[in-house]
Design a protein around this motif. Structure first.
Motif, mmCIF file in Angstrom:
data_model
loop_
_atom_site.group_PDB
_atom_site.id
_atom_site.type_symbol
_atom_site.label_atom_id
_atom_site.label_comp_id
_atom_site.label_asym_id
_atom_site.label_seq_id
_atom_site.Cartn_x
_atom_site.Cartn_y
_atom_site.Cartn_z
ATOM 1 N N ILE A 1 7.978 -2.181 -22.913
ATOM 2 C CA ILE A 1 7.543 -1.943 -21.533
ATOM 3 C C ILE A 1 6.090 -1.477 -21.596
ATOM 4 C CG2 ILE A 1 8.464 0.448 -21.564
ATOM 5 C CD1 ILE A 1 9.159 0.044 -18.569
ATOM 6 N N LEU B 1 15.405 -2.666 -22.399
ATOM 7 C CA LEU B 1 14.126 -3.368 -22.517
ATOM 8 C C LEU B 1 13.632 -3.245 -23.956
ATOM 9 C CD1 LEU B 1 12.581 -1.841 -19.271
ATOM 10 C CD2 LEU B 1 13.399 -4.191 -19.536
ATOM 11 N N THR C 1 13.043 1.019 -27.619
ATOM 12 C CA THR C 1 12.100 0.348 -26.717
ATOM 13 C C THR C 1 10.694 0.790 -27.076
ATOM 14 O OG1 THR C 1 13.718 0.365 -24.937
ATOM 15 C CG2 THR C 1 11.413 0.065 -24.300
ATOM 16 N N THR D 1 2.749 -6.078 -22.792
ATOM 17 C CA THR D 1 3.932 -6.631 -23.455
ATOM 18 C C THR D 1 3.812 -8.157 -23.422
ATOM 19 O OG1 THR D 1 5.182 -6.594 -21.419
ATOM 20 C CG2 THR D 1 5.381 -4.683 -22.830
ATOM 21 N N ALA E 1 10.349 -4.459 -13.728
ATOM 22 C CA ALA E 1 10.742 -3.852 -15.008
ATOM 23 C C ALA E 1 11.961 -2.957 -14.822
ATOM 24 C CB ALA E 1 9.586 -3.038 -15.573
ATOM 25 N N TYR F 1 16.024 1.479 -20.198
ATOM 26 C CA TYR F 1 16.808 0.434 -19.533
ATOM 27 C C TYR F 1 16.193 0.068 -18.179
ATOM 28 C CZ TYR F 1 20.694 0.527 -22.849
ATOM 29 O OH TYR F 1 21.465 0.394 -23.969
ATOM 30 N N THR F 2 16.708 -1.008 -17.603
ATOM 31 C CA THR F 2 16.210 -1.446 -16.293
ATOM 32 C C THR F 2 16.543 -0.441 -15.200
ATOM 33 O OG1 THR F 2 18.217 -2.769 -16.138
ATOM 34 C CG2 THR F 2 16.178 -3.937 -16.748
#
Ligand code: ADP
Ligand code: ASP
Ligand code: MG
Length: 403
Positions: free
Chosen positions: A195, A192, A238, A244, A252, A179-180
């Motif tokens: 990444i 996400l 993810t 990406t 990110a 996650y962020t």
């Protein structure tokens, strides 16, 4: 037919029910016709519980004996998982690092994998067995068990994936991806889809525990196809990869680290070689330092302040004090209550306004910054540990909710 490495973390193998769930995922992958190497962590809080047991007996136990103790947690998991698979009628074998031949350096509690022997696992795969390997552990040249640092099972998995040129390395955990920021602190953190290795490496190195930083380092080096996903929900996770596709318009993610301490050496002489002496000494004791600041004080003296992992604080202080006469400092000041918040993004390098935005968020939240440190794709601030969660929220909101 593919070779797939599947790693399951502590919460995914917490109890019999979770172990059966994990066995189900493994069985499905195997029955689709794949070769499967499984890597497991210790169940639930086992590693912490073992540390607590050691503390009761000897708070200053040697790192060798700590590794002997902590490595047992993973052995329980692999045996139980093999039993679950056996009960489903599936051919499998559980193996420790010693049985596999996962050779590591001799740095107890923080060993690095040097080489993995392939014969035993290859022979088991040739017999169409599912191979279940203990994460987190290695064996040094003298035959002693080592551990790879907290969270190190991820690294065991990626190292095995690299050694056997696996088609895919799946890291199953209790969140459904990267996650962020930590979704447990900021509930509106975003998942996400993918990444880059570099961004993930920075996030992991700055405290995002979802992946062990060395696992990402290895994945990047050996181009391992890496995926982070949930063991409880069947949905895509993810992907961690080289580049990406999404165009980089934002950072990110935001990471936090609350296991930091600070040492200040006050009143050192302002002569060449002083910094060398200090950090050479710490290096010889395998003590890693992070942010270093040197400032000139009064009367040609200087102060050197640096951060390090909190677990190393006591030892570092002892080592420095033992060499006080040679290093010629006036006194040491320490602070064990430091935290770090970092933003990471491949686009940071070409956009200096990003750091300003981070500082603005902290200013608006009334949070004082103690030290600042940057890399090409990261800006980190050191602050009071008490401010860390508030800072993560403020910075995350600034980049992801005001965008
Ligand atoms: P495991 O036991 O499966 O190895 P960990 O506890 O080591 O699991 O890692 C998963 C945890 O990482 C999550 O529960 C979450 O709280 C934390 N975490 C921190 N940062 C992030 C992030 N950016 N994305 C997802 N999870 C994160
Ligand atoms: N069991 C070890 C730990 O708790 C290793 C891991 O889970 O990755 O740190
Ligand atoms: Mg982990």
């Amino acid at each position: 037919m593919s070779l797939i490495v599947q790693k399951f973390g502590g919460s995914s193998v917490r109890d019999a029910q979770r172990l059966r769930n994990v066995a189900g995922i493994i069985a499905e992958t195997y029955l689709e016709g794949n070769d499967v190497i499984v890597v497991l962590s210790a169940q639930g809080d086992t590693t912490d519980d073992l540390i607590a047991k050691a503390q009761e007996i000897n708070p200053r136990a040697s790192k060798r004996e700590m590794d002997m103790l902590l490595s047992t947690g993973e052995q329980i998991s692999v045996a139980l998982c093999a039993m679950a698979l056996e009960s489903m009628g599936l051919p499998c074998v559980s193996l420790t690092a010693w049985q596999v031949g996962i050779q590591s350096t001799a740095v107890h509690s923080d060993a690095r994998i040097k080489k993995i022997d392939s014969e035993r696992i290859r022979a088991e795969l040739d017999q169409h067995r599912i191979v279940i390997v203990t994460g987190f552990q290695g064996v040094d040249r003298g035959g002693d068990v080592t551990t790879l640092g907290r969270g190190g099972s991820d690294t065991s998995a990626v190292a095995l994936a690299a050694a056997f040129r696996a088609d895919l390395c799946q890291i199953y955990t209790d969140v459904d991806g990267v996650y962020t920021t930590d979704p447990r602190i900021v509930p509106n953190a975003r998942k996400l889809e993918e990444i880059t290795y570099d961004e993930m490496l920075e996030l992991a190195s700055q405290g995002a525990q979802v992946l062990h930083n060395r696992s990402v380092e290895l994945a990047k080096k050996f181009r391992v196809n890496l995926e982070v996903l949930s063991s409880l929900e069947r949905k895509p996770g993810t992907k961690v990869k080289e580049v990406t596709n999404v165009e980089k318009t934002n950072i990110a993610g935001v990471a936090k680290d609350t296991s930091i301490a600070r040492i200040a050496l006050i009143g050192l002489e302002h002569n060449p070689g002083v910094a060398f002496q200090v950090f050479d000494l710490l290096g010889k004791h395998n003590i890693n330092v992070d942010v270093i600041i040197q400032s000139i004080g009064r009367e040609e003296s200087k102060d050197i302040t640096f951060t390090l992992h909190r677990k190393d604080l006591e030892e570092a202080e002892e080592v420095l004090n033992a060499h006080k006469a040679a290093l010629r400092f006036d006194h040491i000041e320490t602070d064990a209550g430091i935290g770090k918040v970092s933003i990471v993004g491949a686009g940071l390098v070409s956009n200096c306004g990003v750091a300003a935005r981070m500082f603005e968020a902290l200013y608006e939240a009334g949070i004082n910054i103690q030290m600042i440190n940057t890399s090409e794709i990261r800006v980190s601030v050191l602050l009071d540990e008490e401010d860390v969660n508030r800072a993560v929220k403020a910075v995350h909101d600034k980049f992801f909710d005001e965008a």
